[in-house]
Design an enzyme around this catalytic site. Sequence first.
Site, PDB file in Angstrom:
ATOM      1  N   LYS A 176     -49.440  33.500  -9.104  1.00 27.09           N
ATOM      2  CA  LYS A 176     -49.067  34.509 -10.101  1.00 27.09           C
ATOM      3  C   LYS A 176     -49.943  35.761  -9.995  1.00 27.09           C
ATOM      4  O   LYS A 176     -49.535  36.840 -10.400  1.00 27.09           O
ATOM      5  CB  LYS A 176     -49.193  33.939 -11.512  1.00 27.09           C
ATOM      6  CG  LYS A 176     -48.434  32.648 -11.775  1.00 27.09           C
ATOM      7  CD  LYS A 176     -46.943  32.860 -11.904  1.00 27.09           C
ATOM      8  CE  LYS A 176     -46.201  31.729 -12.586  1.00 27.09           C
ATOM      9  NZ  LYS A 176     -46.207  30.435 -11.900  1.00 27.09           N
TER      10      LYS A 176
HETATM   11  C1  LIG Z   1     -45.205  29.493 -11.670  1.00 25.52           C
HETATM   12  C2  LIG Z   1     -45.489  28.451 -10.660  1.00 25.52           C
HETATM   13  C3  LIG Z   1     -44.459  27.874  -9.880  1.00 25.52           C
HETATM   14  C4  LIG Z   1     -42.990  28.197 -10.096  1.00 25.52           C
HETATM   15  O1  LIG Z   1     -42.660  29.512  -9.747  1.00 25.52           O
HETATM   16  P1  LIG Z   1     -41.266  30.158 -10.260  1.00 25.52           P
HETATM   17  O2  LIG Z   1     -41.338  31.584  -9.861  1.00 25.52           O
HETATM   18  O3  LIG Z   1     -41.265  29.977 -11.751  1.00 25.52           O
HETATM   19  O4  LIG Z   1     -40.166  29.413  -9.611  1.00 25.52           O
HETATM   20  C5  LIG Z   1     -44.812  26.975  -8.898  1.00 25.52           C
HETATM   21  N1  LIG Z   1     -46.098  26.621  -8.690  1.00 25.52           N
HETATM   22  C6  LIG Z   1     -47.118  27.139  -9.431  1.00 25.52           C
HETATM   23  C7  LIG Z   1     -48.504  26.687  -9.170  1.00 25.52           C
HETATM   24  C8  LIG Z   1     -46.851  28.078 -10.429  1.00 25.52           C
HETATM   25  O5  LIG Z   1     -47.863  28.579 -11.158  1.00 25.52           O
END
Ligand SMILES: *Cc1c(COP(=O)(O)O)cnc(C)c1O
Length: 465
Positions: free
Chosen positions: A112
Amino acid sequence: MEFISTRGKVEKIGFIDTVLMGLADDGGLLIPAQIPQIPQDKLQQMASMTYQELAYEVFSLYTNDEIPQDDLKSLIRDSYATFRDPEVTPVRKVTDNMHVMELFHGPTFAFKDIALQFLGNLYSYVSKKKNTIIHILGATSGDTGASAIEGVRGKEGIRICILHPHQKVSKVQELQMTTVNDENVLNLSVKGTFDDCQRIIKDLFADVEFKNKYHLRAINSINFVRILAQTVYYFYAYFKVAGASSAQTVNFSVPTGNFGDIFAGYLAKRMGLPVGKLILATNENNILERFIQEGVYKPGQFVSTYSPSMDIQVASNFERYLYYLVGEDAEKVASYMAQFKAEGEIRISEELLGQVQQDFAAHGVSGDECLQTISSYYKNNDYLLDPHTACGVAAYEKRNPQDEVCVTLATAHPAKFNESIEKCDIEQTFPEQIAALMDKPQYQTVVDDSEKEIVERLEKFYTIG
Ligand SMILES: *Cc1c(COP(=O)(O)O)cnc(C)c1O
C-alpha cells in the site's frame, strides 16, 4: 486526461478533481475517459528506465498539464525516497519460471505504501496549491491505515482519521498505526469488524453534505490514484523479466482482496504492456474466484484467514472491470449494480464469461495450503513468503503453468504477519523498524460500533485549532 464515472452520471472532470472526489458522486467509480495507449517504440525506451522514470512516464499520461512536469517529478522523487531499496520494487528469481516482485520496501512493509506515499504527497501539494483543506477519513483491515498515516503524518493542512476493528488487526499493523503521536492523526479502534468500520465510512461519504462540510477525502482503493500508482510496477517487473523484447508475454499472480491491485495490472495491459494471464489469488473469501470460474458475483460467508488483508467479500474495484467487460457501457454497469443491490448477486452471460476467462485465471487457496506454501518455499527455495504472497504463489502453482513466465506480487513483508509464520515453526528476525515498535507508547481511542459516537469524535477532531 478527463475522467468519467462507471455509472455515467458525473460530468467529465480533471485529474485533481478526480483525486479529491474519491468515490464518484453518482455512486460509481472514476476512470479515465479513454485508456492512453503506449506505442511500441515508447515501450522499448521504457525498458531501460528507473522506477521513478517509469512512474513519470505513466503518471504524466493521466495528469496532463494539471501538474507541471517539475512538480510531478519532485512528487515522485519524494514519494519513493522513503523506500529502503533503491530499485523500489526489486524482482527476485525464485524458481526457473517464477519471479517474486517485492512490493514491501516502503515505510510500513506492505505494498500500500507505493500508492499511499504518493497520494499523501499529492494531497499535501493540492492543499497548498489550491488552498483546500484535506481531511482524510478511512477504514482499514490493517495495511491501508498504517500506510496512509505514514503518508501524511505531520503534514500541514491535512488531518487523518482511520477506523480499524478493535483487536482484529495483526500486532504489527496495530502498532504501526497507534504509535504515531502527530497531532494530525486520530486512530479510532472500533469494537466491531472491518465490515462495520467500512459501513460507517461509506455512510459518511454518501452523506454529500457532511462530506463537503468537513472536506472529507478518501484514501482507499476507490481513489483512482491508488490504481494509477500501482500500474507502474507491472511495467517495471515486465521489463526486468522480459527485457525490451515485447515478443514475450509475462503472467502476473496477484493476491487479491478489493480487486485494486489486479485491476492496475489489467490497466497496464490495456495501455499496451504485453501482460499474459492475470492470475487472481484469493483465500477462502473467494467471491472473485467464483466469479471468474462461474460468472456469478455473489458474496459468501465471511471467513477470518491467515491473510487478513484479503478477507473481503465485496470487492469495491470490481465495478471498474465490469465497465470494460460490458464494452464501456455505463448504463449496463448501473443496471448490473442496481441488480446487485436488489438481489445480492450479478450473473453474466456465457459470452462475457468467455471474455473474463481470457483476461483472468483464478484460484482460491485454503489456510492449510497457504501455510504449506510458506514452509515449502522456505525449505526448498530459501525464501520466506508472507501469508498473502503465499496465496499468490500457491495460485501460480495451481495453474500448473509449464513454460509460462510469471511474476508473483509480494504484497507484504513476512514480519508483518508473524502470527502465521510462527504456525509454520519458522523463527524470523524482525527488521529493526518493526522491532522498535514494540516499546513505543500507543495512541488510540476505543469506541463503540456507533455512527453517532464516531461522528462526534470526528467533528471535534476536524474542528480543533
Ligand atoms: C491490501 C492488500 C491486499 C489486497 O489488495 P487489493 O488491491 O485489495 O486486491 C493483498 N495483500 C496485502 C498484504 C494487502 O495489504
